[in-house]
Design a protein around this motif. Structure first.
Motif, PDB file in Angstrom:
ATOM      1  N   UNK A  42       6.298  -3.053  16.697  1.00  0.00           N
ATOM      2  CA  UNK A  42       7.245  -2.491  17.670  1.00  0.00           C
ATOM      3  C   UNK A  42       6.602  -2.502  19.045  1.00  0.00           C
ATOM      4  N   UNK A  43       6.789  -3.599  19.767  1.00  0.00           N
ATOM      5  CA  UNK A  43       6.176  -3.741  21.081  1.00  0.00           C
ATOM      6  C   UNK A  43       6.989  -3.077  22.184  1.00  0.00           C
ATOM      7  N   UNK A  44       8.024  -2.327  21.801  1.00  0.00           N
ATOM      8  CA  UNK A  44       8.738  -1.538  22.809  1.00  0.00           C
ATOM      9  C   UNK A  44       7.945  -0.292  23.190  1.00  0.00           C
ATOM     10  N   UNK A  45       6.906   0.032  22.413  1.00  0.00           N
ATOM     11  CA  UNK A  45       6.050   1.186  22.693  1.00  0.00           C
ATOM     12  C   UNK A  45       4.594   0.753  22.596  1.00  0.00           C
ATOM     13  N   UNK A  46       3.709   1.516  23.224  1.00  0.00           N
ATOM     14  CA  UNK A  46       2.291   1.190  23.202  1.00  0.00           C
ATOM     15  C   UNK A  46       1.532   1.910  22.080  1.00  0.00           C
ATOM     16  N   UNK A  47       2.118   2.975  21.553  1.00  0.00           N
ATOM     17  CA  UNK A  47       1.376   3.776  20.601  1.00  0.00           C
ATOM     18  C   UNK A  47       1.671   3.370  19.160  1.00  0.00           C
ATOM     19  N   UNK A  48       0.915   3.948  18.259  1.00  0.00           N
ATOM     20  CA  UNK A  48       1.150   3.715  16.841  1.00  0.00           C
ATOM     21  C   UNK A  48       2.545   4.192  16.448  1.00  0.00           C
ATOM     22  N   UNK A  49       3.040   3.659  15.355  1.00  0.00           N
ATOM     23  CA  UNK A  49       4.367   4.028  14.874  1.00  0.00           C
ATOM     24  C   UNK A  49       4.259   4.833  13.587  1.00  0.00           C
ATOM     25  N   UNK A  50       5.400   5.350  13.150  1.00  0.00           N
ATOM     26  CA  UNK A  50       5.474   6.100  11.892  1.00  0.00           C
ATOM     27  C   UNK A  50       5.941   5.200  10.749  1.00  0.00           C
ATOM     28  N   UNK A  51       6.040   3.905  10.999  1.00  0.00           N
ATOM     29  CA  UNK A  51       6.569   2.990   9.995  1.00  0.00           C
ATOM     30  C   UNK A  51       5.635   2.859   8.798  1.00  0.00           C
ATOM     31  N   UNK A  52       6.237   2.533   7.659  1.00  0.00           N
ATOM     32  CA  UNK A  52       5.442   2.136   6.495  1.00  0.00           C
ATOM     33  C   UNK A  52       4.686   0.856   6.826  1.00  0.00           C
ATOM     34  N   UNK A  53       3.597   0.626   6.109  1.00  0.00           N
ATOM     35  CA  UNK A  53       2.810  -0.591   6.291  1.00  0.00           C
ATOM     36  C   UNK A  53       3.002  -1.482   5.070  1.00  0.00           C
ATOM     37  N   UNK A  54       2.777  -2.784   5.225  1.00  0.00           N
ATOM     38  CA  UNK A  54       2.957  -3.679   4.074  1.00  0.00           C
ATOM     39  C   UNK A  54       1.837  -3.537   3.055  1.00  0.00           C
ATOM     40  N   UNK A  55       2.223  -3.497   1.796  1.00  0.00           N
ATOM     41  CA  UNK A  55       1.286  -3.705   0.699  1.00  0.00           C
ATOM     42  C   UNK A  55       1.641  -5.057   0.112  1.00  0.00           C
ATOM     43  N   UNK A  56       0.926  -6.098   0.508  1.00  0.00           N
ATOM     44  CA  UNK A  56       1.190  -7.455   0.037  1.00  0.00           C
ATOM     45  C   UNK A  56       0.096  -7.829  -0.955  1.00  0.00           C
ATOM     46  N   UNK A  57       0.495  -8.083  -2.190  1.00  0.00           N
ATOM     47  CA  UNK A  57      -0.441  -8.371  -3.271  1.00  0.00           C
ATOM     48  C   UNK A  57      -0.134  -9.765  -3.812  1.00  0.00           C
ATOM     49  N   UNK A  58      -1.149 -10.605  -3.867  1.00  0.00           N
ATOM     50  CA  UNK A  58      -0.976 -12.020  -4.191  1.00  0.00           C
ATOM     51  C   UNK A  58      -1.910 -12.386  -5.338  1.00  0.00           C
ATOM     52  N   UNK A  59      -1.369 -13.038  -6.349  1.00  0.00           N
ATOM     53  CA  UNK A  59      -2.216 -13.554  -7.414  1.00  0.00           C
ATOM     54  C   UNK A  59      -2.323 -12.635  -8.606  1.00  0.00           C
ATOM     55  N   UNK A  60      -3.523 -12.516  -9.149  1.00  0.00           N
ATOM     56  CA  UNK A  60      -3.747 -11.882 -10.450  1.00  0.00           C
ATOM     57  C   UNK A  60      -3.239 -10.446 -10.500  1.00  0.00           C
ATOM     58  N   UNK A  61      -2.281 -10.175 -11.354  1.00  0.00           N
ATOM     59  CA  UNK A  61      -1.792  -8.830 -11.577  1.00  0.00           C
ATOM     60  C   UNK A  61      -1.028  -8.222 -10.423  1.00  0.00           C
ATOM     61  N   UNK A  62      -0.476  -9.067  -9.536  1.00  0.00           N
ATOM     62  CA  UNK A  62       0.130  -8.548  -8.308  1.00  0.00           C
ATOM     63  C   UNK A  62       1.272  -7.577  -8.569  1.00  0.00           C
ATOM     64  N   UNK A  63       2.136  -7.868  -9.533  1.00  0.00           N
ATOM     65  CA  UNK A  63       3.301  -7.012  -9.768  1.00  0.00           C
ATOM     66  C   UNK A  63       2.887  -5.642 -10.283  1.00  0.00           C
ATOM     67  N   UNK A  64       1.896  -5.599 -11.162  1.00  0.00           N
ATOM     68  CA  UNK A  64       1.426  -4.320 -11.691  1.00  0.00           C
ATOM     69  C   UNK A  64       0.793  -3.481 -10.597  1.00  0.00           C
ATOM     70  N   UNK A  65       0.028  -4.106  -9.712  1.00  0.00           N
ATOM     71  CA  UNK A  65      -0.599  -3.366  -8.613  1.00  0.00           C
ATOM     72  C   UNK A  65       0.472  -2.816  -7.674  1.00  0.00           C
ATOM     73  N   UNK A  66       1.456  -3.638  -7.338  1.00  0.00           N
ATOM     74  CA  UNK A  66       2.521  -3.184  -6.441  1.00  0.00           C
ATOM     75  C   UNK A  66       3.281  -2.015  -7.036  1.00  0.00           C
ATOM     76  N   UNK A  67       3.487  -2.025  -8.341  1.00  0.00           N
ATOM     77  CA  UNK A  67       4.218  -0.937  -8.995  1.00  0.00           C
ATOM     78  C   UNK A  67       3.453   0.378  -8.948  1.00  0.00           C
ATOM     79  N   UNK A  68       2.147   0.313  -8.750  1.00  0.00           N
ATOM     80  CA  UNK A  68       1.307   1.513  -8.737  1.00  0.00           C
ATOM     81  C   UNK A  68       1.093   2.064  -7.338  1.00  0.00           C
TER      82      UNK A  68
END
Length: 313
Positions: A268-294
């Motif tokens: 969000x470049x409309x502001x200079x400060x940190x945001x309250x948004x969620x951050x991405x949890x991107x999991x790729x490869x071995x066991x990715x779906x199980x990790x994301x579910x946790x």
């Protein structure tokens, strides 16, 4: 060489400072404007924005992670990074979101133990791959600057931080992927100039030797604070190339690649400060779906990775 976990999983952790999941608005969100073919292919075209929600494909999973953790105020770097490496609700423990660098209460928590020290204690091998120039060590040694959380965790777990010698020999990594910054800003004209994809392939080689590899990228946060759209887009596209090279050269049947952040900012470049948004949890490869579910917030990341590495039952 120490043995790996019961299923041979290795983890490459790519930490991006200040990347949240924002609006589908290319006028303010470089993640909605940038051309990111690697990420698009992983997620069947879903972009790294809030409205994508949870995504699971054959190769990767994306899940939004809450960075506020029930503590008032905007999430900050020191406490957020400490949460990622410990699994403890550090802002709650110290009474606030704090950063950018850790104050004594956060340093005490990091020094008490992180994923890095737990990997070491289990007889496995870790490496924090960022290299630092001589002037960085000079400033730290003079007491003019304290280590940020990622290098502090590495040092506390017994690693000597990598130097310009490691970077020139190809053992250490530049936060900008290509080493261009070392040439342009730090005066190392002999720093090997890499494409982002080659840097990713080089990192994959370490993923075949170490059980846990940690890489820190902070330019995303810099561009967010500076509201620098063009630079942010170029940087994100370089990261996508880096990720592409890493994936190409990794055995994803045995390797889990983790991409996440400590707080929102660049989305969000409309502001200079940190945001309250969620951050991405991107999991790729071995066991990715199980990790994301946790994983649902920042405190879930370290415990999930401990289980993936068979550090806990």
């Amino acid at each position: 060489m120490p043995t790996n976990g019961h299923n041979g999983t290795r983890i490459i952790f790519l930490f991006l400072d200040g990347v949240g999941l924002g609006a589908d608005d290319p006028s303010v969100n470089p993640l909605a404007r940038a051309h990111l073919p690697t990420i698009a292919a992983l997620l069947n075209g879903a972009p790294l924005i809030a409205s994508s929600g949870q995504v699971t494909t054959a190769h990767a999973s994306l899940t939004p992670l809450d960075a506020t953790l029930g503590v008032p105020g905007r999430p900050q770097s020191a406490t957020g990074q400490a949460v990622l490496l410990t699994g403890r609700n550090v802002p709650q423990e110290v009474g606030e979101h704090y950063g950018p660098r850790p104050h004594p209460p956060v340093r005490t928590i990091v020094q008490a133990g992180t994923l890095l020290s737990q990997v070491r204690d289990a007889g496995k091998r870790f490496i924090f791959v960022n290299a630092y120039p001589p002037n960085y060590f000079d400033v730290v040694n003079r007491g003019k600057r304290v280590l940020s959380v990622m290098p502090l965790a590495a040092v506390s777990a017994g690693q000597t931080l990598l130097t310009h010698t490691d970077l020139l020999a190809g053992r250490g990594f530049s936060a900008d992927f290509t080493n261009q910054g070392w040439r342009t800003h730090l005066g190392f004209a002999d720093a090997p100039l890499l494409t982002p994809a080659q840097a990713g392939r080089n990192l994959a080689a370490l993923g075949r030797v170490f059980d846990f590899v940690l890489f820190e990228h902070w330019l995303t946060d810099v561009h967010g604070h500076g509201q620098e759209m063009e630079a942010a887009v170029a940087n994100l596209e370089a990261f996508d190339g880096f990720l592409g090279g890493l994936i190409e050269a990794s055995d994803l049947a045995r390797t889990l690649i983790v991409v996440t952040s400590d707080h929102g900012n660049v989305e969000d470049l409309s502001v200079r400060q940190h945001t309250m948004n969620a951050v991405p949890g991107l999991f790729i490869g071995a066991g990715h779906a199980a990790i994301a579910a946790q994983t649902h917030d920042l405190t879930d990341v370290a415990p999930a990775l401990r289980r993936a590495l068979a550090l806990t039952a």
